[in-house]
Write a protein that holds these residues in place. Structure first.
Motif, PDB file in Angstrom:
ATOM      1  N   GLY A 136       0.767  -1.225   0.000  1.00 60.43           N
ATOM      2  CA  GLY A 136       0.000   0.000   0.000  1.00 60.43           C
ATOM      3  C   GLY A 136       0.804   1.284   0.000  1.00 60.43           C
ATOM      4  N   VAL A 137       2.129   1.196   0.058  1.00 57.31           N
ATOM      5  CA  VAL A 137       2.966   2.400   0.017  1.00 57.31           C
ATOM      6  C   VAL A 137       3.007   2.903  -1.431  1.00 57.31           C
ATOM      7  CG1 VAL A 137       5.284   3.322   0.380  1.00 57.31           C
ATOM      8  CG2 VAL A 137       4.337   1.654   1.984  1.00 57.31           C
ATOM      9  N   PRO A 138       2.640   4.145  -1.691  1.00 60.76           N
ATOM     10  CA  PRO A 138       2.529   4.625  -3.070  1.00 60.76           C
ATOM     11  C   PRO A 138       3.819   4.487  -3.875  1.00 60.76           C
ATOM     12  CG  PRO A 138       1.486   6.171  -1.557  1.00 60.76           C
ATOM     13  CD  PRO A 138       2.188   5.160  -0.713  1.00 60.76           C
ATOM     14  N   GLN A 139       4.953   4.662  -3.234  1.00 64.25           N
ATOM     15  CA  GLN A 139       6.230   4.613  -3.959  1.00 64.25           C
ATOM     16  C   GLN A 139       6.593   3.214  -4.436  1.00 64.25           C
ATOM     17  OE1 GLN A 139       5.709   6.139  -1.053  1.00 64.25           O
ATOM     18  NE2 GLN A 139       6.332   8.277  -1.281  1.00 64.25           N
ATOM     19  N   ASN A 140       5.897   2.180  -3.961  1.00 60.65           N
ATOM     20  CA  ASN A 140       6.205   0.807  -4.389  1.00 60.65           C
ATOM     21  C   ASN A 140       6.126   0.655  -5.910  1.00 60.65           C
ATOM     22  OD1 ASN A 140       6.519   0.042  -1.738  1.00 60.65           O
ATOM     23  ND2 ASN A 140       4.657  -1.178  -1.628  1.00 60.65           N
ATOM     24  N   ASP A 141       5.126   1.275  -6.505  1.00 60.74           N
ATOM     25  CA  ASP A 141       4.855   1.067  -7.926  1.00 60.74           C
ATOM     26  C   ASP A 141       5.998   1.546  -8.824  1.00 60.74           C
ATOM     27  OD1 ASP A 141       2.415  -0.019  -7.300  1.00 60.74           O
ATOM     28  OD2 ASP A 141       1.298   1.845  -7.618  1.00 60.74           O
ATOM     29  N   LYS A 142       6.764   2.515  -8.356  1.00 64.06           N
ATOM     30  CA  LYS A 142       7.817   3.085  -9.191  1.00 64.06           C
ATOM     31  C   LYS A 142       9.218   2.754  -8.684  1.00 64.06           C
ATOM     32  CE  LYS A 142       4.984   6.979 -10.785  1.00 64.06           C
ATOM     33  NZ  LYS A 142       4.876   8.457 -10.895  1.00 64.06           N
ATOM     34  N   ASP A 143       9.316   1.916  -7.665  1.00 65.80           N
ATOM     35  CA  ASP A 143      10.614   1.619  -7.086  1.00 65.80           C
ATOM     36  C   ASP A 143      11.421   0.700  -8.005  1.00 65.80           C
ATOM     37  OD1 ASP A 143      12.209   1.818  -4.354  1.00 65.80           O
ATOM     38  OD2 ASP A 143      12.399  -0.248  -5.064  1.00 65.80           O
ATOM     39  N   GLY A 144      12.571   1.172  -8.464  1.00 62.57           N
ATOM     40  CA  GLY A 144      13.356   0.423  -9.438  1.00 62.57           C
ATOM     41  C   GLY A 144      13.884  -0.897  -8.902  1.00 62.57           C
ATOM     42  N   VAL A 145      14.320  -0.932  -7.638  1.00 66.37           N
ATOM     43  CA  VAL A 145      14.842  -2.171  -7.064  1.00 66.37           C
ATOM     44  C   VAL A 145      13.738  -3.213  -6.966  1.00 66.37           C
ATOM     45  CG1 VAL A 145      15.892  -3.221  -5.020  1.00 66.37           C
ATOM     46  CG2 VAL A 145      16.665  -0.971  -5.800  1.00 66.37           C
ATOM     47  N   LEU A 146      12.595  -2.820  -6.455  1.00 70.75           N
ATOM     48  CA  LEU A 146      11.473  -3.743  -6.318  1.00 70.75           C
ATOM     49  C   LEU A 146      11.028  -4.283  -7.675  1.00 70.75           C
ATOM     50  CD1 LEU A 146       9.233  -5.166  -4.766  1.00 70.75           C
ATOM     51  CD2 LEU A 146       7.957  -3.010  -4.727  1.00 70.75           C
ATOM     52  N   ARG A 147      10.962  -3.426  -8.680  1.00 73.30           N
ATOM     53  CA  ARG A 147      10.494  -3.853 -10.005  1.00 73.30           C
ATOM     54  C   ARG A 147      11.433  -4.861 -10.660  1.00 73.30           C
ATOM     55  NH1 ARG A 147       8.936   1.613 -13.123  1.00 73.30           N
ATOM     56  NH2 ARG A 147       8.409   0.111 -14.754  1.00 73.30           N
ATOM     57  N   ARG A 148      12.691  -4.901 -10.216  1.00 68.04           N
ATOM     58  CA  ARG A 148      13.660  -5.834 -10.800  1.00 68.04           C
ATOM     59  C   ARG A 148      13.793  -7.129  -9.994  1.00 68.04           C
ATOM     60  NH1 ARG A 148      16.543  -0.922 -11.317  1.00 68.04           N
ATOM     61  NH2 ARG A 148      17.808  -1.430  -9.497  1.00 68.04           N
ATOM     62  N   MET A 149      12.989  -7.302  -8.957  1.00 73.05           N
ATOM     63  CA  MET A 149      13.134  -8.472  -8.090  1.00 73.05           C
ATOM     64  C   MET A 149      12.301  -9.653  -8.599  1.00 73.05           C
ATOM     65  SD  MET A 149      13.226  -6.744  -4.281  1.00 73.05           S
ATOM     66  CE  MET A 149      13.330  -8.317  -3.419  1.00 73.05           C
ATOM     67  N   GLY A 150      12.906 -10.519  -9.384  1.00 80.24           N
ATOM     68  CA  GLY A 150      12.262 -11.758  -9.804  1.00 80.24           C
ATOM     69  C   GLY A 150      11.019 -11.559 -10.638  1.00 80.24           C
ATOM     70  N   ASP A 151      10.147 -12.588 -10.621  1.00 81.21           N
ATOM     71  CA  ASP A 151       8.891 -12.506 -11.362  1.00 81.21           C
ATOM     72  C   ASP A 151       7.805 -11.915 -10.473  1.00 81.21           C
ATOM     73  OD1 ASP A 151       8.024 -14.566  -9.642  1.00 81.21           O
ATOM     74  OD2 ASP A 151       8.523 -16.125 -11.101  1.00 81.21           O
ATOM     75  N   GLU A 152       6.592 -11.846 -11.001  1.00 76.20           N
ATOM     76  CA  GLU A 152       5.512 -11.192 -10.262  1.00 76.20           C
ATOM     77  C   GLU A 152       5.238 -11.879  -8.935  1.00 76.20           C
ATOM     78  OE1 GLU A 152       0.872  -9.693 -10.876  1.00 76.20           O
ATOM     79  OE2 GLU A 152       1.836 -10.960 -12.390  1.00 76.20           O
ATOM     80  N   ALA A 153       5.206 -13.213  -8.933  1.00 74.12           N
ATOM     81  CA  ALA A 153       4.948 -13.943  -7.696  1.00 74.12           C
ATOM     82  C   ALA A 153       6.020 -13.661  -6.662  1.00 74.12           C
ATOM     83  CB  ALA A 153       4.855 -15.439  -7.977  1.00 74.12           C
ATOM     84  N   GLN A 154       7.265 -13.585  -7.098  1.00 72.67           N
ATOM     85  CA  GLN A 154       8.352 -13.299  -6.162  1.00 72.67           C
ATOM     86  C   GLN A 154       8.250 -11.883  -5.614  1.00 72.67           C
ATOM     87  OE1 GLN A 154      11.609 -14.628  -8.824  1.00 72.67           O
ATOM     88  NE2 GLN A 154      12.241 -15.913  -7.100  1.00 72.67           N
ATOM     89  N   ARG A 155       7.916 -10.930  -6.468  1.00 76.05           N
ATOM     90  CA  ARG A 155       7.765  -9.558  -5.982  1.00 76.05           C
ATOM     91  C   ARG A 155       6.642  -9.471  -4.967  1.00 76.05           C
ATOM     92  NH1 ARG A 155       9.070  -8.670 -11.379  1.00 76.05           N
ATOM     93  NH2 ARG A 155       6.901  -8.502 -12.034  1.00 76.05           N
ATOM     94  N   LEU A 156       5.542 -10.145  -5.231  1.00 74.75           N
ATOM     95  CA  LEU A 156       4.426 -10.118  -4.278  1.00 74.75           C
ATOM     96  C   LEU A 156       4.813 -10.758  -2.950  1.00 74.75           C
ATOM     97  CD1 LEU A 156       1.410 -10.992  -6.607  1.00 74.75           C
ATOM     98  CD2 LEU A 156       1.938  -8.777  -5.559  1.00 74.75           C
ATOM     99  N   SER A 157       5.752 -11.709  -2.981  1.00 74.66           N
ATOM    100  CA  SER A 157       6.136 -12.398  -1.755  1.00 74.66           C
ATOM    101  C   SER A 157       6.917 -11.519  -0.795  1.00 74.66           C
ATOM    102  CB  SER A 157       6.957 -13.653  -2.092  1.00 74.66           C
ATOM    103  OG  SER A 157       8.284 -13.327  -2.472  1.00 74.66           O
ATOM    104  N   VAL A 158       7.474 -10.405  -1.289  1.00 74.71           N
ATOM    105  CA  VAL A 158       8.233  -9.510  -0.414  1.00 74.71           C
ATOM    106  C   VAL A 158       7.481  -8.211  -0.127  1.00 74.71           C
ATOM    107  CG1 VAL A 158      10.465 -10.454  -1.092  1.00 74.71           C
ATOM    108  CG2 VAL A 158       9.529  -8.507  -2.359  1.00 74.71           C
TER     109      VAL A 158
END
Length: 240
Positions: free
Chosen positions: A172-194
């Protein structure tokens, strides 16, 4: 009076294991129902402490010997460390480091422009997993700094091998959607897991609590000099 489930022992000689003695009955059933997804790797970032604090326990809110508590929203998270087969991993070291309420790290270059570090915040902690693979930390909600979203840094070691370096985020943190490190972390399921949901610890409580299982593979990650971290003598690497 009996201590609350998250009571932190003041005797720091026992601290790496004391908090885990109260784990039973606290973690939610949904935590155990999640399908196993390997926790994705992430950059160590430039602000792994270049000088570790004397107090390195899993309660970062209050430094041993000091009366003051850290500024910010007290936030606790815990869960299990599992291997790819879903088996708990005992006696592994989990490290965690983060920005304080002002967005500053305990690093010689970790202060933001025009900001000062909170001297009451420990900034780094660690814990050894118990027989069930359980761990947990008592800390604060990280401060936000330019170019990133709110996050915690987490590393897992078995013996002398760093098995995983990753980051944890708040849903729910607004900056999540544009965070470059988060966007590069694995596939969608992996990103959701963190990206975890944090809720009030009890009804009306200002303190937050979240659960997070960490799932690691059998192969340790690359050597320190290739992680993009900021250890002394190492490369500056990407943003933390």
């Amino acid at each position: 009076m009996n201590p609350s489930p998250f009571h932190i022992r003041l005797d720091r000689r026992l601290l790496l294991r004391s908090l885990l003695l109260t784990t039973g009955g606290i973690l939610t059933g949904s935590l155990y129902a999640e399908a196993l997804t390997l926790t994705p790797r992430a950059t160590e970032g430039p602000y792994y402490p270049d000088h570790l604090p004397l107090d390195q326990d899993n309660d970062l809110v209050q430094i041993q010997g000091q009366a003051a508590q850290a500024l910010g929203t007290v936030t606790e998270f815990g869960g299990r460390l599992l291997n790819a087969d879903g088996q708990p991993i005992q006696d592994a070291l989990i490290e965690m480091w983060q920005a304080d309420n002002n967005g500053c790290y305990i690093h010689s270059r970790g202060a933001q422009k025009d900001k000062e570090r909170d001297p009451a915040f420990q900034g780094y902690g660690k814990i050894i997993t118990n027989a069930k693979g359980e761990y947990r930390f008592r800390t604060i909600k990280p401060g936000l700094y330019s170019g990133r979203t709110i996050h915690w840094h987490v590393a897992v070691k078995q013996g002398d091998k760093r098995m995983l370096t990753t980051q944890l985020y708040i849903a729910g943190v607004p900056q999540n959607d544009k965070d470059g490190v988060l966007r590069r972390m694995g596939d969608e399921a992996q990103r959701l897991s963190v990206i975890r949901e944090f809720k009030p610890k009890t009804t009306g409580s200002p303190e937050l609590f979240g659960t997070w299982d960490i799932v690691i593979g059998h192969t340790p990650e690359e050597p320190e000099e290739r992680r993009g971290g900021g250890r002394p003598g190492g490369p500056a690497g990407p943003r933390s």
